[in-house]
Design an enzyme around this catalytic site. Sequence first.
Site, short mmCIF file in Angstrom:
data_model
loop_
_atom_site.label_atom_id
_atom_site.label_comp_id
_atom_site.label_asym_id
_atom_site.label_seq_id
_atom_site.Cartn_x
_atom_site.Cartn_y
_atom_site.Cartn_z
N HIS A 150 110.66 -58.50 86.59
CA HIS A 150 110.98 -57.09 86.86
C HIS A 150 110.59 -56.31 85.62
CE1 HIS A 150 114.34 -58.63 84.58
NE2 HIS A 150 114.45 -57.40 84.10
N HIS B 55 110.71 -52.97 82.73
CA HIS B 55 111.53 -52.01 81.99
C HIS B 55 110.61 -50.96 81.37
CE1 HIS B 55 115.43 -54.03 82.12
NE2 HIS B 55 114.80 -55.18 81.92
N ASP C 157 102.11 -53.21 76.19
CA ASP C 157 102.15 -52.26 77.30
C ASP C 157 101.48 -52.82 78.55
OD1 ASP C 157 102.83 -49.79 78.49
OD2 ASP C 157 100.83 -48.99 78.09
N HIS C 158 102.18 -52.71 79.67
CA HIS C 158 101.70 -53.22 80.96
C HIS C 158 101.45 -54.72 80.95
CE1 HIS C 158 101.44 -48.98 81.79
NE2 HIS C 158 101.27 -49.26 83.07
N GLU D 265 116.05 -50.85 75.94
CA GLU D 265 115.59 -51.53 77.16
C GLU D 265 115.90 -50.65 78.37
OE1 GLU D 265 115.37 -56.01 77.91
OE2 GLU D 265 117.27 -55.39 78.80
NI NI Z 1 115.46 -57.09 82.26
#
Ligand code: NI
Length: 136
Positions: A40, A42, A80-81, A125
């Site tokens: 997932h 952030h 990043d990404h 985060e």
């Molecule tokens: Ni997480």
Amino acid sequence: MDVTVSRKAHFNAAHRLYNKNWSDQENSSEFGKCSNPNYHGHNYELIVNITGKINDVTGYVYDLGKLKNLIKVEIEDRLDHKNLNLDVKYFSEINPTAENICVYIYNLLRKKIEDDFKISVILFETPRNFVKYPAD
Ligand code: NI
């Protein structure tokens, strides 16, 4: 007289928190949604602080344009990404928690910023959860 200058930055990344020696059930109870096997994302926010003396000639502690570029090359281009577990070798064996990511970022920047400066990194985060290294 020491002054602290700071730069904010941002990167998006995916991760999964888990201990490979634990069952899915154990991981889920320790790490909650962050142990989702399919990863997932952030929206990480970053603050880099540099503390030092004001330079007599420039009036700067540290050129923030230089810091912006350093963060881009050393941090954003790396993270990043990315899927932190799969794309960043450092995290193949180390859980990519905010704590560990913050230390990783600090160590990369520490190598590039002269020892006359003290640095610290704050990593968000989520808007409410953030960590700082080195600790106060
Ligand atoms: Ni997480």
